[in-house]
Every structure is written in structure tokens, then in C-alpha cells.
Design a protein around this motif. Sequence first.
Motif, short mmCIF file in Angstrom:
data_model
loop_
_atom_site.label_atom_id
_atom_site.label_comp_id
_atom_site.label_asym_id
_atom_site.label_seq_id
_atom_site.Cartn_x
_atom_site.Cartn_y
_atom_site.Cartn_z
N GLU A 21 0.81 -1.22 0.00
CA GLU A 21 0.00 0.00 0.00
C GLU A 21 0.84 1.27 0.00
O GLU A 21 0.45 2.28 -0.58
CB GLU A 21 -0.95 -0.01 1.20
N GLY A 22 2.00 1.23 0.64
CA GLY A 22 2.87 2.40 0.60
C GLY A 22 3.31 2.71 -0.81
O GLY A 22 3.29 3.87 -1.26
N HIS A 23 3.71 1.67 -1.57
CA HIS A 23 4.14 1.90 -2.95
C HIS A 23 2.98 2.32 -3.85
O HIS A 23 3.13 3.22 -4.69
CB HIS A 23 4.81 0.65 -3.51
N ALA A 24 1.83 1.66 -3.73
CA ALA A 24 0.69 2.05 -4.57
C ALA A 24 0.28 3.49 -4.29
O ALA A 24 -0.04 4.25 -5.22
CB ALA A 24 -0.47 1.09 -4.34
N THR A 25 0.30 3.89 -3.03
CA THR A 25 -0.05 5.27 -2.67
C THR A 25 1.01 6.23 -3.18
O THR A 25 0.70 7.36 -3.61
CB THR A 25 -0.21 5.40 -1.15
N TRP A 26 2.27 5.82 -3.13
CA TRP A 26 3.37 6.66 -3.63
C TRP A 26 3.18 6.99 -5.10
O TRP A 26 3.24 8.17 -5.51
CB TRP A 26 4.69 5.94 -3.40
N TYR A 27 2.92 5.98 -5.93
CA TYR A 27 2.77 6.24 -7.36
C TYR A 27 1.45 6.94 -7.67
O TYR A 27 1.39 7.75 -8.60
CB TYR A 27 2.95 4.93 -8.15
N GLU A 28 0.44 6.65 -6.91
CA GLU A 28 -0.82 7.40 -7.03
C GLU A 28 -0.57 8.89 -6.79
O GLU A 28 -1.06 9.75 -7.55
CB GLU A 28 -1.81 6.85 -6.00
N ALA A 29 0.19 9.21 -5.73
CA ALA A 29 0.45 10.61 -5.39
C ALA A 29 1.33 11.29 -6.43
O ALA A 29 1.11 12.46 -6.78
CB ALA A 29 1.10 10.69 -4.01
N LEU A 30 2.34 10.56 -6.95
CA LEU A 30 3.17 11.13 -8.01
C LEU A 30 2.35 11.45 -9.25
O LEU A 30 2.50 12.51 -9.87
CB LEU A 30 4.29 10.15 -8.37
N TYR A 31 1.48 10.48 -9.63
CA TYR A 31 0.66 10.69 -10.82
C TYR A 31 -0.29 11.88 -10.61
O TYR A 31 -0.47 12.71 -11.52
CB TYR A 31 -0.14 9.43 -11.14
N ALA A 32 -0.89 11.96 -9.43
CA ALA A 32 -1.81 13.07 -9.15
C ALA A 32 -1.09 14.41 -9.27
O ALA A 32 -1.61 15.36 -9.87
CB ALA A 32 -2.41 12.90 -7.76
N GLU A 33 0.12 14.50 -8.73
CA GLU A 33 0.87 15.76 -8.80
C GLU A 33 1.12 16.18 -10.24
O GLU A 33 1.04 17.37 -10.58
CB GLU A 33 2.20 15.60 -8.08
N PHE B 30 -6.56 -2.20 7.02
CA PHE B 30 -6.23 -1.22 5.99
C PHE B 30 -6.46 0.19 6.53
O PHE B 30 -7.43 0.86 6.21
CB PHE B 30 -7.04 -1.50 4.73
N ARG B 31 -5.52 0.61 7.36
CA ARG B 31 -5.60 1.89 8.07
C ARG B 31 -4.77 2.94 7.35
O ARG B 31 -3.92 2.62 6.53
CB ARG B 31 -5.07 1.72 9.49
N PRO B 32 -4.96 4.22 7.71
CA PRO B 32 -4.16 5.28 7.07
C PRO B 32 -2.65 5.08 7.16
O PRO B 32 -1.93 5.46 6.25
CB PRO B 32 -4.60 6.54 7.81
N VAL B 33 -2.17 4.42 8.23
CA VAL B 33 -0.72 4.28 8.37
C VAL B 33 -0.13 3.40 7.29
O VAL B 33 1.05 3.55 6.94
CB VAL B 33 -0.36 3.74 9.78
N VAL B 34 -0.90 2.47 6.71
CA VAL B 34 -0.35 1.64 5.64
C VAL B 34 -0.50 2.29 4.27
O VAL B 34 0.05 1.79 3.29
CB VAL B 34 -0.96 0.21 5.62
N TYR B 35 -1.21 3.41 4.19
CA TYR B 35 -1.35 4.15 2.93
C TYR B 35 -0.42 5.36 2.93
O TYR B 35 0.77 5.24 2.66
CB TYR B 35 -2.82 4.56 2.75
N ASP B 36 -0.94 6.53 3.25
CA ASP B 36 -0.10 7.72 3.25
C ASP B 36 1.02 7.62 4.30
O ASP B 36 2.11 8.14 4.09
CB ASP B 36 -0.94 8.96 3.51
N GLY B 37 0.76 6.94 5.42
CA GLY B 37 1.79 6.77 6.43
C GLY B 37 2.98 5.97 5.92
O GLY B 37 4.12 6.21 6.33
N SER B 38 2.73 5.03 5.03
CA SER B 38 3.83 4.23 4.46
C SER B 38 4.44 4.90 3.23
O SER B 38 5.64 4.76 2.98
CB SER B 38 3.30 2.83 4.10
N ALA B 39 3.62 5.62 2.45
CA ALA B 39 4.19 6.42 1.37
C ALA B 39 5.16 7.46 1.93
O ALA B 39 6.16 7.80 1.29
CB ALA B 39 3.08 7.10 0.57
N LEU B 40 4.87 7.92 3.14
CA LEU B 40 5.75 8.88 3.81
C LEU B 40 7.14 8.28 4.05
O LEU B 40 8.16 8.96 3.95
CB LEU B 40 5.11 9.30 5.13
N VAL B 41 7.19 6.97 4.34
CA VAL B 41 8.47 6.28 4.51
C VAL B 41 9.27 6.34 3.21
O VAL B 41 10.48 6.60 3.21
CB VAL B 41 8.26 4.82 4.94
#
Length: 502
Positions: A351-363, A406-417
Motif C-alpha cells: 500500500e505504501g508503494h501504490a499510494t506513492w505512485y498514485e500521489a506522483l501521478y496526481a501531482e 487497511f488503516r491510514p498508516v499503511v497508505y499515506d503513512g507508508s508512502a511517507l516512509v
Amino acid sequence: MPLPSRTPRERAPRARALRSAVLVALSAGLVAAALPAPTPLGIGDPLFPHLGNPGYDVLTYDIDLTYKGPNTALLDGVTRIKALATGDLERINLDFTHGTVSTVTVAGERADWTTSGEDLVITPARPVDRGEAVEIAVAHTSDPSGPATSGGWVRTGDGLAMANQADAAHRVFPSNDHPSDKAFFTFRITAPNDLTAVANGLAGEPVRNGPTTTWTYRTAHPMATELAQVSIGTSTVVHREGPRGLPVRDVVRTADREVLEPWLRRTPGHLEWMEAHVGPYPFENYGVLVADAETGFELETQTLSLFERRLFTGPGYPKWFVDSVMVHELAHQWFGDSVSPRTWSDLWLNEGHATWYEALYAEENGGPALERRMKAAYAASDGWRAAGGPPAAPKPPAPGQKISLFRPVVYDGSALVLYALRHEIGADAFGRLERRWVADHRDGTATTADFTALAAEVAGRDLTRFFADWLYAAKTPPMPGHPDWRSRAPERAAGPEARRAR
């Protein structure tokens, strides 16, 4: 008594001889059967202790399902499993619940069976030895009743689809329901002629049998049970071409074909964007399955990601947001599907990686700036860690609410890592790490320790302290390059993406 100096392979003939002697004695009425009472087993996953089963490695699943309708009625099923025994087995446990078993065979012979917890416990006619190939066949029903939040079958407006994450495939078919045991799948789905059945992988030629049609699909790559997908409905399959000639097939309600086309045609571009970042798409085909159902999430089922219809047709979602959610599920085909977690505590890698690429694409496509999103995530991070644990040591899901994992820490919290890691080792090294990760572990499983070791190798220096703080600490460490960032009291996820995409 056991002989500790002997290896398991050396002990196997002795074990067979002992069992043979016991069977002879039993037949002569000299000793009583001494197998312990059947119990649910597990492979020791800290978050799902009874999930998965020891003693064998599944090689293939061959699943036959017959759908008569309506979508509340039981399906008839036969699940055939080929496995390799990794230990001597007097019994074989499979994960299975929410269905009724009628017969079981092992190596073609009728076997006894019972249930314990959410396990189907099989006693074969003869024990299975370590290293032996074994074939198991279970005739069963598959029950689509129950709330969608329970996982397994999802009832749609025109039929059924599947959402098996994290531990619900065994609500549909008997299996070793843990992502650490990936296997090849064949699906045969029989349904009335006015319906279309679709599953993961490549399609065979459908066979018409009077009022019904049997549809066959086979995966070209191993797959975790939680990623299995079967869709049955009044569907149209839309074909197009992706990068390098990749087959792209989308599955939509026939009535929605035209209204969804502006979104469907965007997938080849999404594929090109992801390939530019992490390398070639890892599977035989890709597409989206748009279901007329309200699940509250989207899901990365392998080669055929599941989406709610309302994501594309409902009001209020900006274009960049819908696009980025589509990229989130696409990114999972690399991170989570091709490279699967060894345990569910490794979920942050998905989830951290999927959120990471989601955020890059959105930007890059009209959404919020990555730094702004990560700063907001940092502000909430201490609260997320307190509520759900640090990214690589998550707390177990709440009782009776398994998807609460599937909590926020495994999404944006892990993309933050990952954002912190890119600052720590540099963008070039980070890019090399991402490509190496998906190439080195393609079609396999991997752990957090595998990722941190590879990151240190690529960076050329020790990252032990960095990862200890970012992955396991109760408090969020300082952000490299942003010493002024501060975390605060708990609040909701940094963006709508973290609440919709799984």
C-alpha cells in the motif's frame, strides 16, 4: 523415539516404516488410532494466526464453478489442488468456510474430512510423505450470501464479483489462503448463456452446452489466493492494446459500455506511465472490472482490478482523483501482486508503494503537490502510528473487522516512509531501488527485511537506523530535508485516496 542426528530426508523411510507397522497393527486390532482431535492450523502470521496451513506448497488450483442464479443462490464447485508435501502429513488442512463439502479425494481415493474453525481438515486414506506430490479434490458449494464487508463474493447489480483481501478467498473455494503460497490458477465458470464470466489470466474458447456456457481462464504467472477474481454478469469485454502490444481487456456492464469508455481508454497511458517509473508490466494482460456494487473500496485483483461503478459515474470526483485511483490499483500489479508480501505485516510494501505512485501521478496531472500531501501525512503520522502501529509492525485488525487492517498508516503513512527514503538516498538511487525490487522478486514473495537490505545495497551504505525509526518506532522520526515538519494529534487520512483504494 526421534533421532535428532538424522535429517528429515533420512527420517522419511523410517517414518513410512513406522506408519506401515501401525497400520498393520490397527488392522489386527492391536492398537487404537491415536490422531489428535482436528484443529485449525496456521503458518504463524502474527496478524492472522490461523491463516494458511503448514506441510505443503500448492502448485496449481483448478476451480470449477457453476452459477445458476440469482446471485443469492449457492454455486456448485469442485476445487482441485496439486501440491508438494513439505512435511509428513497424516492430515491435510485447507482454509475453507461459508460452504458445504460433499466429497473429498486425495490421490484419487476417498478421504475423510471434518471442519474445525475455518479449516477443512482432511484425513487421507494413507499418509502423505514429505516430498510427495499430492492431488486433492473437494466437491463443495460456494455461498455468495453475507455482507460485502465480509469479503469473498460481492453481489453486484447483475451478478457476482470477488473481493478476497485479506483473508476471504476461503469463503469462496478451499485453499491455502495466504499470500506466501502463490500458485497457478485455472478457472472454469459455467453460467446461463445470457451472462458473461471473466476471471484472472488468459481466456480459452468458451464452450456452449445448451442453455449454459463454460468459460475457461488460466493464469500465466503464479497468484496469491487473495488476488483471485471471477466476475459473472451481463457484461461486455472491451479489448484494446497497451504498451508493447500488451492485451488490455476491460469488463463492464453492457449498459455502461459507452458512458465508461472515456475512462477505459486511459489505461494504456497509465501503463506507459508506470513502466517509465518501474519497468515492464509483469503479467500477461491487464484491465479494469467495473462492478455495479458498493464496496467502499477498489481492489488490485491480479490482471483485472476491481472498481466500483460510482467512482466513474458519481458526482464530485475530480478527473485527477479518478485517474490517480486507477494508477493506485495498477501500481499494485507490481507491488503486491507480482511481488507479494511474505506476511501481512509486510502490507506497507503493497500500500505504501501504490499510494506513492498514485500521489506522483496526481501531482503531474492536476492534483495536489506531492510535498503538500506528504507534509499533511507527516502531521497526522504520530496519530496514525498510535492508532494502528508503525508501518512495518501494524496492530492486528479489530475483532470481527478484518479489513480494519487497511488503516491510514499503511497508505499515506507508508508512502511517507518512501518519501523520506528518497530524500535520504537520493532520487537516482531510489529509482534504481524500485526497479531492482520488482525485477529481483518478480512472481515471488518478499519481506520488509528483503526491501531494507536491497535499499542499503543500492545506496551503498548502512540504513539500519533509518529503517528502525521509520518502520518500527512509535513516533515519526524527523523528515530528511524538512526539519521544520511537525506531527500532531490523530486526524483522518491526508486525502480521499487513502480511504478508497486498497
